[in-house]
Each structure stands twice: as structure tokens, then as C-alpha cells.
Write a protein that holds these residues in place. Sequence first.
Motif, PDB file in Angstrom:
ATOM      1  N   MET A  94       0.922  -1.115  -0.099  1.00  0.00           N
ATOM      2  CA  MET A  94      -0.102  -0.048  -0.173  1.00  0.00           C
ATOM      3  C   MET A  94       0.845   1.262   0.052  1.00  0.00           C
ATOM      4  O   MET A  94       0.621   2.289  -0.649  1.00  0.00           O
ATOM      5  CB  MET A  94      -0.926  -0.073   1.240  1.00  0.00           C
ATOM      6  N   GLN A  95       2.108   1.302   0.734  1.00  0.00           N
ATOM      7  CA  GLN A  95       2.939   2.179   0.775  1.00  0.00           C
ATOM      8  C   GLN A  95       3.426   2.528  -0.856  1.00  0.00           C
ATOM      9  O   GLN A  95       3.481   3.754  -0.977  1.00  0.00           O
ATOM     10  CB  GLN A  95       3.924   1.947   1.611  1.00  0.00           C
ATOM     11  N   ALA A  96       3.776   1.497  -1.455  1.00  0.00           N
ATOM     12  CA  ALA A  96       4.482   1.690  -2.701  1.00  0.00           C
ATOM     13  C   ALA A  96       3.185   2.151  -3.674  1.00  0.00           C
ATOM     14  O   ALA A  96       3.669   2.996  -4.721  1.00  0.00           O
ATOM     15  CB  ALA A  96       5.009   0.221  -3.126  1.00  0.00           C
ATOM     16  N   VAL A  97       2.090   1.712  -3.600  1.00  0.00           N
ATOM     17  CA  VAL A  97       1.126   2.054  -4.250  1.00  0.00           C
ATOM     18  C   VAL A  97       0.854   3.527  -4.179  1.00  0.00           C
ATOM     19  O   VAL A  97       0.706   4.537  -5.157  1.00  0.00           O
ATOM     20  CB  VAL A  97       0.003   1.096  -4.310  1.00  0.00           C
ATOM     21  N   THR A 156       6.161   2.677 -17.988  1.00  0.00           N
ATOM     22  CA  THR A 156       6.852   3.318 -16.964  1.00  0.00           C
ATOM     23  C   THR A 156       6.263   3.270 -15.447  1.00  0.00           C
ATOM     24  O   THR A 156       7.083   3.398 -14.556  1.00  0.00           O
ATOM     25  CB  THR A 156       6.675   4.899 -17.275  1.00  0.00           C
ATOM     26  N   LEU A 157       4.936   3.210 -15.165  1.00  0.00           N
ATOM     27  CA  LEU A 157       4.410   3.224 -13.998  1.00  0.00           C
ATOM     28  C   LEU A 157       4.721   1.869 -13.268  1.00  0.00           C
ATOM     29  O   LEU A 157       5.133   1.773 -12.030  1.00  0.00           O
ATOM     30  CB  LEU A 157       2.860   3.285 -14.139  1.00  0.00           C
ATOM     31  N   VAL A 158       4.953   1.099 -13.997  1.00  0.00           N
ATOM     32  CA  VAL A 158       5.155  -0.445 -13.619  1.00  0.00           C
ATOM     33  C   VAL A 158       6.653  -0.391 -13.070  1.00  0.00           C
ATOM     34  O   VAL A 158       6.892  -1.100 -11.928  1.00  0.00           O
ATOM     35  CB  VAL A 158       5.007  -1.617 -14.869  1.00  0.00           C
ATOM     36  N   TRP A 159       7.193   0.078 -13.908  1.00  0.00           N
ATOM     37  CA  TRP A 159       8.764   0.236 -13.531  1.00  0.00           C
ATOM     38  C   TRP A 159       8.899   1.161 -12.160  1.00  0.00           C
ATOM     39  O   TRP A 159       9.783   0.744 -11.220  1.00  0.00           O
ATOM     40  CB  TRP A 159       9.858   0.946 -14.498  1.00  0.00           C
ATOM     41  N   LEU A 160       8.249   2.028 -11.959  1.00  0.00           N
ATOM     42  CA  LEU A 160       8.633   3.040 -10.841  1.00  0.00           C
ATOM     43  C   LEU A 160       7.865   2.233  -9.572  1.00  0.00           C
ATOM     44  O   LEU A 160       8.553   2.318  -8.665  1.00  0.00           O
ATOM     45  CB  LEU A 160       7.597   4.302 -11.241  1.00  0.00           C
ATOM     46  N   TYR A 161       6.772   1.472  -9.888  1.00  0.00           N
ATOM     47  CA  TYR A 161       6.160   0.905  -8.427  1.00  0.00           C
ATOM     48  C   TYR A 161       7.204  -0.279  -8.297  1.00  0.00           C
ATOM     49  O   TYR A 161       7.406  -0.278  -6.854  1.00  0.00           O
ATOM     50  CB  TYR A 161       4.899   0.301  -9.189  1.00  0.00           C
ATOM     51  N   LEU A 162       7.699  -0.806  -9.158  1.00  0.00           N
ATOM     52  CA  LEU A 162       8.810  -2.039  -8.669  1.00  0.00           C
ATOM     53  C   LEU A 162       9.766  -1.301  -7.970  1.00  0.00           C
ATOM     54  O   LEU A 162      10.335  -1.920  -7.014  1.00  0.00           O
ATOM     55  CB  LEU A 162       9.179  -2.781  -9.918  1.00  0.00           C
ATOM     56  N   GLU A 163      10.476  -0.366  -8.678  1.00  0.00           N
ATOM     57  CA  GLU A 163      11.545   0.307  -7.947  1.00  0.00           C
ATOM     58  C   GLU A 163      11.313   0.987  -6.490  1.00  0.00           C
ATOM     59  O   GLU A 163      12.232   0.971  -5.432  1.00  0.00           O
ATOM     60  CB  GLU A 163      12.017   1.278  -8.775  1.00  0.00           C
ATOM     61  N   ILE A 164      10.141   1.331  -6.238  1.00  0.00           N
ATOM     62  CA  ILE A 164       9.632   2.093  -5.175  1.00  0.00           C
ATOM     63  C   ILE A 164       9.661   0.785  -4.024  1.00  0.00           C
ATOM     64  O   ILE A 164       9.965   0.997  -2.922  1.00  0.00           O
ATOM     65  CB  ILE A 164       8.235   2.797  -5.286  1.00  0.00           C
ATOM     66  N   LEU A 165       9.128  -0.090  -4.568  1.00  0.00           N
ATOM     67  CA  LEU A 165       8.692  -1.454  -3.798  1.00  0.00           C
ATOM     68  C   LEU A 165      10.293  -1.935  -3.290  1.00  0.00           C
ATOM     69  O   LEU A 165      10.410  -2.309  -2.027  1.00  0.00           O
ATOM     70  CB  LEU A 165       8.143  -2.481  -4.640  1.00  0.00           C
ATOM     71  N   ARG A 166      11.218  -1.865  -4.164  1.00  0.00           N
ATOM     72  CA  ARG A 166      12.470  -2.501  -3.842  1.00  0.00           C
ATOM     73  C   ARG A 166      13.055  -1.310  -2.655  1.00  0.00           C
ATOM     74  O   ARG A 166      13.903  -1.810  -1.828  1.00  0.00           O
ATOM     75  CB  ARG A 166      13.460  -2.442  -4.883  1.00  0.00           C
ATOM     76  N   LEU A 167      12.941  -0.104  -2.793  1.00  0.00           N
ATOM     77  CA  LEU A 167      13.503   0.836  -2.167  1.00  0.00           C
ATOM     78  C   LEU A 167      12.885   0.752  -0.693  1.00  0.00           C
ATOM     79  O   LEU A 167      13.675   0.593   0.129  1.00  0.00           O
ATOM     80  CB  LEU A 167      13.292   2.311  -2.693  1.00  0.00           C
ATOM     81  N   LEU A 168      11.610   0.578  -0.617  1.00  0.00           N
ATOM     82  CA  LEU A 168      10.980   0.514   0.726  1.00  0.00           C
ATOM     83  C   LEU A 168      11.411  -0.845   1.398  1.00  0.00           C
ATOM     84  O   LEU A 168      11.604  -0.822   2.785  1.00  0.00           O
ATOM     85  CB  LEU A 168       9.578   0.330   0.445  1.00  0.00           C
ATOM     86  N   SER A 169      11.521  -2.118   0.640  1.00  0.00           N
ATOM     87  CA  SER A 169      12.076  -3.204   1.138  1.00  0.00           C
ATOM     88  C   SER A 169      13.482  -2.960   1.783  1.00  0.00           C
ATOM     89  O   SER A 169      13.781  -3.499   2.980  1.00  0.00           O
ATOM     90  CB  SER A 169      11.910  -4.238   0.227  1.00  0.00           C
ATOM     91  N   LYS A 170      14.276  -2.144   1.073  1.00  0.00           N
ATOM     92  CA  LYS A 170      15.463  -2.101   1.617  1.00  0.00           C
ATOM     93  C   LYS A 170      15.417  -1.245   2.989  1.00  0.00           C
ATOM     94  O   LYS A 170      16.313  -1.509   4.000  1.00  0.00           O
ATOM     95  CB  LYS A 170      16.565  -1.344   0.628  1.00  0.00           C
TER      96      LYS A 170
END
Length: 252
Positions: free
Chosen positions: A121-124, A233-247
Motif C-alpha cells: 500500500m505504501q508503494a502504491v 513507466t508506472l510498472v517500473w516506478l512501482y517496482l523500484e519504489i517497492l525495492r527501495l522500501l524493502s531495503k
Amino acid sequence: MRSGNPALKDSTFLDLGSGTIVRGDRGVMTLNGAVNKTAFLLVLTLAAALYPWSMYFADPGSATVGALAIGGAVGGLVVALVTVFKKAWSPVTAPLYAVLEGLFIGGISASFEARFPGIVMQAVALTFGTLGALLLAYRSGLIRATENFKLGVFAATGAIALLYLVNIGMRLFGFEGMGFIHESGTVGILFSLAVVVVAALNLVLDFDFIEQGVEAGAPKYMEWYAAFGLLVTLVWLYLEILRLLSKLQSRD
């Protein structure tokens, strides 16, 4: 009209044979049409993502979820390439791409959510918040897609893509790869943050490119193609935000 998005490049609205704008027989591309089709693709992506998501939480050990995610990723790549080379097929291939990416995102998101509750939910929220903020900044003229801006984002996007490809190649040949891409150390977090920024800036280029396509009177089917490009672009952005938040959360 340069864009870091491989789906939206200089020749997208041009006939590859003559280098001239091709106007369709059934009307021309409009901004409202592109917006509506983007919204439709997002709904399809979300609906498809719910299937592996619910399956994962019903049975976390299910191999089907992994198969759906891998199938969605591979199938999405194939359909994306077909769409790029056969733009007139985008009314069919763009929705298909949205469904396949939904399967991929649903499986990946469920695995992240199981490890870090609340992260999806944070990433979305951050993804759509970024989309809204950059669209407002673009429409207000606060951010302008100048040629230097386009060149810088294009170069940064290419460098990131090359880095990812080299890392994959190293792992395939038995090397450790570039650890900072996946690790949660300071360098890894800064890298992910930089990638998120570059992905976000690609949205500005996409807005500009779509606007120019509308002004050029591109064929009606290009509304689907423009929506497809923005979804990439939105899919890429979402996945990168998800990766950043997980780190960030793995350091707590």
C-alpha cells in the motif's frame, strides 16, 4: 521528442517508411482518449494482480503463484516487444500486456507484503502520488521537458538498463554480480533512490511525448499505444519504489 521509455521514442508517431505522420481513417488521438485508456489498463492490471495475490495468501507455499509471476513477466516482455514493433495492434496487445503485468506484479507484491506487512500500500500510494505530483508540475510549467532535460533522463535510463543487464549477465556466468543493486546498505539505498528518481522523471517525458502526439494528430489507435507506454513507466516506478522500501524496512 526523446523519451527514456523504450516504448515512446522519437519515431513512435512517425511512419517508419516515409518519416511522416500517419493519420488514421477513424479519427485522431486525443488527450482524453489516452487518459481514459490509461485508466482502463490500470484497472486491468489491478484486477489481474488480485488473482495471484489472493492465491498466495490462501496458500503461501503454492508453486502456481511463482509460475504466474514468471509467466506474466516473460509474456509481458514478449507482448511489449510486439506492441513496440506493431503499434497498430496496441488496442489488443496493450490490454493483454496489462493483464500479464498484473499477474507478475501480483505475485511479486504478495511476496514483499508477506515479508514487510503494509509495504505494498505504501508503494502504491507513492507511485500514484508521484504520478499526480509530476503531472501537476508538468501541466503548471514548473517542470519543462527541454532537450537537455530529455537527453539527461534518456542517458540515465540507458545507464541503469545497462547496469541491470551487466548484473544479470554476471550472475548467469557464476559471478556474484553487483551487490549494491540488491543490498540494503547505504550504497544500495542510494542506488535505489536514484533509480526511483530517474523512473519518475521518465513520466515527465511520457507526458510531453503524448502531448506532442496529440498535437501531431496521430492515429486513434495511438491512444492505446500511449497508454501502454505510460503503463510501462508506472510498472517500473512501482517496482523500484517497492525495492527501495524493502531495503529501508530491512534495516529496521
